[in-house]
Design a protein around this motif. Sequence first.
Motif, PDB file in Angstrom:
ATOM      1  N   ILE A  19       8.880   3.675  -2.122  1.00  0.00           N
ATOM      2  CA  ILE A  19       9.464   2.647  -1.255  1.00  0.00           C
ATOM      3  C   ILE A  19      10.507   1.837  -2.026  1.00  0.00           C
ATOM      4  O   ILE A  19      11.490   1.377  -1.453  1.00  0.00           O
ATOM      5  CB  ILE A  19       8.361   1.719  -0.712  1.00  0.00           C
ATOM      6  CG1 ILE A  19       7.488   2.500   0.290  1.00  0.00           C
ATOM      7  CG2 ILE A  19       8.943   0.472  -0.060  1.00  0.00           C
ATOM      8  CD1 ILE A  19       6.279   1.716   0.794  1.00  0.00           C
ATOM      9  N   ASP A  58       2.199  -3.743   0.489  1.00  0.00           N
ATOM     10  CA  ASP A  58       1.535  -3.402   1.751  1.00  0.00           C
ATOM     11  C   ASP A  58       1.015  -1.968   1.707  1.00  0.00           C
ATOM     12  O   ASP A  58      -0.095  -1.674   2.169  1.00  0.00           O
ATOM     13  CB  ASP A  58       2.509  -3.541   2.920  1.00  0.00           C
ATOM     14  CG  ASP A  58       2.719  -4.978   3.361  1.00  0.00           C
ATOM     15  OD1 ASP A  58       1.815  -5.813   3.132  1.00  0.00           O
ATOM     16  OD2 ASP A  58       3.785  -5.266   3.936  1.00  0.00           O
ATOM     17  N   CYS A  59       1.818  -1.077   1.182  1.00  0.00           N
ATOM     18  CA  CYS A  59       1.425   0.326   1.070  1.00  0.00           C
ATOM     19  C   CYS A  59       0.220   0.480   0.148  1.00  0.00           C
ATOM     20  O   CYS A  59      -0.718   1.236   0.446  1.00  0.00           O
ATOM     21  CB  CYS A  59       2.608   1.138   0.553  1.00  0.00           C
ATOM     22  SG  CYS A  59       2.353   2.935   0.547  1.00  0.00           S
ATOM     23  N   ARG A 110       3.881   7.960  -3.256  1.00  0.00           N
ATOM     24  CA  ARG A 110       4.543   7.704  -1.977  1.00  0.00           C
ATOM     25  C   ARG A 110       4.802   6.214  -1.803  1.00  0.00           C
ATOM     26  O   ARG A 110       5.849   5.808  -1.271  1.00  0.00           O
ATOM     27  CB  ARG A 110       3.690   8.238  -0.822  1.00  0.00           C
ATOM     28  CG  ARG A 110       3.564   9.748  -0.781  1.00  0.00           C
ATOM     29  CD  ARG A 110       4.873  10.421  -0.398  1.00  0.00           C
ATOM     30  NE  ARG A 110       5.327  10.065   0.935  1.00  0.00           N
ATOM     31  CZ  ARG A 110       4.924  10.655   2.050  1.00  0.00           C
ATOM     32  NH1 ARG A 110       4.013  11.641   1.998  1.00  0.00           N
ATOM     33  NH2 ARG A 110       5.408  10.309   3.226  1.00  0.00           N
ATOM     34  N   CYS A 111       3.859   5.393  -2.248  1.00  0.00           N
ATOM     35  CA  CYS A 111       4.065   3.948  -2.165  1.00  0.00           C
ATOM     36  C   CYS A 111       5.178   3.487  -3.114  1.00  0.00           C
ATOM     37  O   CYS A 111       6.032   2.675  -2.740  1.00  0.00           O
ATOM     38  CB  CYS A 111       2.769   3.205  -2.500  1.00  0.00           C
ATOM     39  SG  CYS A 111       1.467   3.367  -1.241  1.00  0.00           S
ATOM     40  N   VAL A 115      10.969   2.384   3.642  1.00  0.00           N
ATOM     41  CA  VAL A 115       9.943   3.030   4.493  1.00  0.00           C
ATOM     42  C   VAL A 115      10.578   3.597   5.756  1.00  0.00           C
ATOM     43  O   VAL A 115      11.677   3.233   6.119  1.00  0.00           O
ATOM     44  CB  VAL A 115       8.827   2.023   4.876  1.00  0.00           C
ATOM     45  CG1 VAL A 115       8.037   1.639   3.656  1.00  0.00           C
ATOM     46  CG2 VAL A 115       9.396   0.797   5.567  1.00  0.00           C
ATOM     47  N   ALA A 124       4.612   0.495   6.219  1.00  0.00           N
ATOM     48  CA  ALA A 124       4.220   0.596   4.815  1.00  0.00           C
ATOM     49  C   ALA A 124       2.699   0.711   4.678  1.00  0.00           C
ATOM     50  O   ALA A 124       2.189   1.529   3.905  1.00  0.00           O
ATOM     51  CB  ALA A 124       4.728  -0.612   4.041  1.00  0.00           C
ATOM     52  N   LEU A 179       1.625   4.143   5.737  1.00  0.00           N
ATOM     53  CA  LEU A 179       1.940   5.159   4.744  1.00  0.00           C
ATOM     54  C   LEU A 179       0.850   5.239   3.678  1.00  0.00           C
ATOM     55  O   LEU A 179       0.377   6.327   3.337  1.00  0.00           O
ATOM     56  CB  LEU A 179       3.288   4.842   4.091  1.00  0.00           C
ATOM     57  CG  LEU A 179       3.745   5.812   2.988  1.00  0.00           C
ATOM     58  CD1 LEU A 179       3.958   7.206   3.553  1.00  0.00           C
ATOM     59  CD2 LEU A 179       5.026   5.294   2.329  1.00  0.00           C
ATOM     60  N   GLY A 180       0.453   4.085   3.147  1.00  0.00           N
ATOM     61  CA  GLY A 180      -0.606   4.094   2.148  1.00  0.00           C
ATOM     62  C   GLY A 180      -1.924   4.564   2.711  1.00  0.00           C
ATOM     63  O   GLY A 180      -2.654   5.316   2.066  1.00  0.00           O
TER      64      GLY A 180
END
Length: 302
Positions: A297, A212-213, A293-294, A302, A281, A284-285
């Motif tokens: 997770i 998802d990110c 950062r992804c 997250v 998520a 965040l991306g």
Amino acid sequence: MKVPYLLRSGVMTFSDGSHLDPDRVRRRGPGRTTAIAGGGIGTLVVALLAIFLGNGSIDLSGLTSGSDAGDESGTDCTAGADANRDAECRYVATLESTDAYWAKTLPDQAGVRYTEPEAVSFSGSTSSGCGTASSATGPFYCPSDGTVYLDVAFFDDLTSQYGANGGPLAQEYVVAHEVGHHVQDLTGVLDRAGGHAVGADEGSVRTELMADCLGGMWAHGASSTKDASGTPFLEKLTQQDVADALSAAAAVGDDRLQRAGTGHVDPDSWTHGSAAQREAAFRLGYSTGSYDRCAAILTKGV
């Protein structure tokens, strides 16, 4: 051209003049559709919990049988204008955009060369390297053959059955998530993350949230990602576009699917994460555009 699936009137995401390769997606069909044994919303939700937006590593052969891939051909999609009015062309255009984005971003941020996944558009049911898939199981990425599988009729289901917004970025998020699994495959994440363990804090959920990110990362850079002629694939995203994508992410949260299917929520059986986690998520991306950062997770959540 087919009728587009539940888009708001006048909505446009892809640049009309962007160029598409009509052979980017292989169209199969129509195969011989076979229903999942047992049927009903409960069975459908169970299938979605196991497969929808999944990492493709689950054997699908027990869910459907008797599928025939049928004839295979390219599509009729040649320009962004096609993607703005046709669901299958939106699938093609999103893949081309994610390809262009990750071809630059993955080497720059992860030091890994990007290779394009194969992509299939099917109707009813089809065969894959992970077994036989039907429309009811939803879109998925199969690492065994490096292919994204999607029946675009699912875009309609995403809105009519699961309550997501009808905007184009909601649909594009689905494709970007599956390509995110391909990115995980290329970087070795699918082999290392322990993605078969279920539960709110286990590898399967964290692998899905990372995908998802990664989809959010693509959205972060989507309007500046260009085709071979230098035309951006997508127009600048609006707040409504992002809200549509977040709506789709939330609609397929484990807690919402379980509540719809069984009436209660069991975090110990989660495979993809809650609605709130999936939204977080993607955000965040989208907000950071950062692969690191992804990837974090997988260890921090997250």
